[in-house]
Write a protein that holds these residues in place. Sequence first.
Motif, PDB file in Angstrom:
ATOM      1  N   ASN A  34      55.008  57.246  60.409  1.00 36.31           N
ATOM      2  CA  ASN A  34      53.887  57.008  59.492  1.00 36.31           C
ATOM      3  C   ASN A  34      53.419  55.580  59.698  1.00 36.31           C
ATOM      4  O   ASN A  34      54.212  54.632  59.609  1.00 36.31           O
ATOM      5  CB  ASN A  34      54.312  57.225  58.036  1.00 36.31           C
ATOM      6  CG  ASN A  34      54.593  58.687  57.730  1.00 36.31           C
ATOM      7  OD1 ASN A  34      53.716  59.519  57.853  1.00 36.31           O
ATOM      8  ND2 ASN A  34      55.834  58.991  57.360  1.00 36.31           N
ATOM      9  N   ARG A  36      49.876  52.674  59.208  1.00 37.62           N
ATOM     10  CA  ARG A  36      48.570  52.351  58.623  1.00 37.62           C
ATOM     11  C   ARG A  36      47.819  51.537  59.661  1.00 37.62           C
ATOM     12  O   ARG A  36      48.301  50.515  60.146  1.00 37.62           O
ATOM     13  CB  ARG A  36      48.728  51.546  57.325  1.00 37.62           C
ATOM     14  CG  ARG A  36      49.174  52.393  56.146  1.00 37.62           C
ATOM     15  CD  ARG A  36      49.506  51.518  54.930  1.00 37.62           C
ATOM     16  NE  ARG A  36      48.375  50.714  54.505  1.00 37.62           N
ATOM     17  CZ  ARG A  36      47.412  51.119  53.684  1.00 37.62           C
ATOM     18  NH1 ARG A  36      47.446  52.355  53.190  1.00 37.62           N
ATOM     19  NH2 ARG A  36      46.418  50.316  53.331  1.00 37.62           N
ATOM     20  N   SER A  89      45.810  55.979  57.095  1.00 36.69           N
ATOM     21  CA  SER A  89      47.241  56.239  56.994  1.00 36.69           C
ATOM     22  C   SER A  89      47.535  57.593  57.594  1.00 36.69           C
ATOM     23  O   SER A  89      46.833  58.575  57.299  1.00 36.69           O
ATOM     24  CB  SER A  89      47.695  56.207  55.532  1.00 36.69           C
ATOM     25  OG  SER A  89      47.420  54.955  54.948  1.00 36.69           O
ATOM     26  N   LYS A  91      50.174  59.673  60.980  1.00 36.60           N
ATOM     27  CA  LYS A  91      51.229  59.623  61.982  1.00 36.60           C
ATOM     28  C   LYS A  91      50.623  59.734  63.368  1.00 36.60           C
ATOM     29  O   LYS A  91      49.626  60.422  63.578  1.00 36.60           O
ATOM     30  CB  LYS A  91      52.241  60.735  61.746  1.00 36.60           C
ATOM     31  CG  LYS A  91      51.676  62.142  61.841  1.00 36.60           C
ATOM     32  CD  LYS A  91      52.746  63.179  61.583  1.00 36.60           C
ATOM     33  CE  LYS A  91      52.181  64.602  61.679  1.00 36.60           C
ATOM     34  NZ  LYS A  91      53.222  65.610  61.443  1.00 36.60           N
ATOM     35  N   ASN A 107      45.232  59.931  54.932  1.00 37.37           N
ATOM     36  CA  ASN A 107      44.467  59.256  53.879  1.00 37.37           C
ATOM     37  C   ASN A 107      43.578  58.212  54.534  1.00 37.37           C
ATOM     38  O   ASN A 107      43.964  57.584  55.529  1.00 37.37           O
ATOM     39  CB  ASN A 107      45.404  58.599  52.861  1.00 37.37           C
ATOM     40  CG  ASN A 107      44.634  58.028  51.685  1.00 37.37           C
ATOM     41  OD1 ASN A 107      43.568  58.524  51.335  1.00 37.37           O
ATOM     42  ND2 ASN A 107      45.153  56.977  51.086  1.00 37.37           N
TER      43      ASN A 107
END
Length: 525
Positions: A34, A36, A89, A91, A107
């Motif tokens: 994950n 950002r 955000s 992966k 997101n």
Amino acid sequence: MSETVPESRSNAAEFTVSEISGALKRTVEDVFGNVRVRGEISGYRGPHTSGHAYFALKDDRARLEAVIWKGTMSRLKFRPEEGMEVVASGKLTTYPGSSKYQIVIDNLEPAGAGALMALLEERKRRLAAEGLFDPAAKRRLPYMPSVIGVITSPTGAVIRDILHRIRDRFPLHVIVWPVRVQGETSGAEAAAAVAGFNALPQDGAIRRPDVLIVARGGGSLEDLWGFNDEALSRAVAASQIPVISAVGHETDWTLIDLAADVRAPTPTGAAEMAVPVRAELEATVAALASRLQACMSRRLERDRQAIRAAARALPSPDQLLGLKRRRFDEAESRLQRALEVGVERKKARLAAIRLTPAALSRRMNEARLLIGRDMARAQAAYFAVVRERRMRLGRAAGRLTPAPILRRQRLQADMLAALSRRGDQAISVRLDRLRARLIQADRLLTTLKLSEQAILERGYALVLDEQGALVRRAADIRPGQNLELRFADGAAKAVAGSGEAAPAEPARARPAPKPKDPGGQGSLF
């Protein structure tokens, strides 16, 4: 002679392309589970037909492919746009089909209010340059509307505040068009609602509103971003119905506030702008009615006083009609005397006239003289007309000499002779052409041996019945029927039997058919 492939002396393991791609995919997903990422949207063209969105995030030195699945797109609070700086955000993963790595976004947020404000300012300048915010194009709100259209969420507190305020001030018919007031589709739904209200007929089953209210409660810039939609601003500016914008609090502003005809600080304020206070209107009407009644009473009283004053100055009816009555009586008495005098005069004139034979004879002689004079004048006029007509006829006969007529007849005869010669030439040419075509057809028929005589020369015969009709099938022949067999050199009689041959008559030689005149128009067969 085949070539020998040299054996590899390297100890490195061999992998297939799929194995390498799978290993890279697992490595990237394990290391970057994950993340950002901050970057600028590039290559965004809106959701695909499947509902997914494909674009890229870039900065000044690199580029990262990105994808947003359909379910995530429906949950975004704002619509991504080309050139917008965002924080994504999700992966990291790879796409083995094209040897690329990409981020699957869960997101998406704006990189900050500064980026959104810059985009908003740029859109504001562009729409203002097109004249969508021109104050001269704003429409005035109707003072007493009969139908109000409200575009907002049907479940929020905004619609309840608007309905409550309208009910308290001036109860009337309200039509609510439910839309989303937050999210990516909010702007498009509100624009469709404005266009839908404008498309309603003026006197249809659902009456067209007299004023529209676009309302939403307060929120952040991201929450209100749907009301900065360009399509919504254009729909509001093009609306034929006056629009009140009531989006957010008094300190908030959106593009729809600039495009609308009136901006309200709150949704409740929009309801107050749309309708007046009914109680105040009733009080005002009652006050105006009392003032009007008092004014009419005072005016009527003044008119009555003026009429009474004028009546006192006018003479009475007897005074006005007394002189006229006296003149009428005097005229009546004079008329009676005048009638009596007139009758006496007529009697005297009638008595003075004596009707005798001499007087009648004198009157008849005078009438005869007048009739004779008129007959003489009529006879002279008749002879004058006859002479004039004879002179005109003589002049016309002088112009109609035989020479022009003979000359015209000769010209017509020459023209007729020329036309006759041309007709004979045309018929001769036409006959020559038809004769040549007939000769060619006869030669072709003789060459191919398709004529009737040529067929009979090859050994065939024609079978004819008593009427001379051609017999085409054996089933058409009955036993004992007289037949005629026609050969190339003549014809023979025959009788049809049931298996035994009947004695045939001796062949009767028939003259060969004469060839037709090549110049004729007969048939080819």
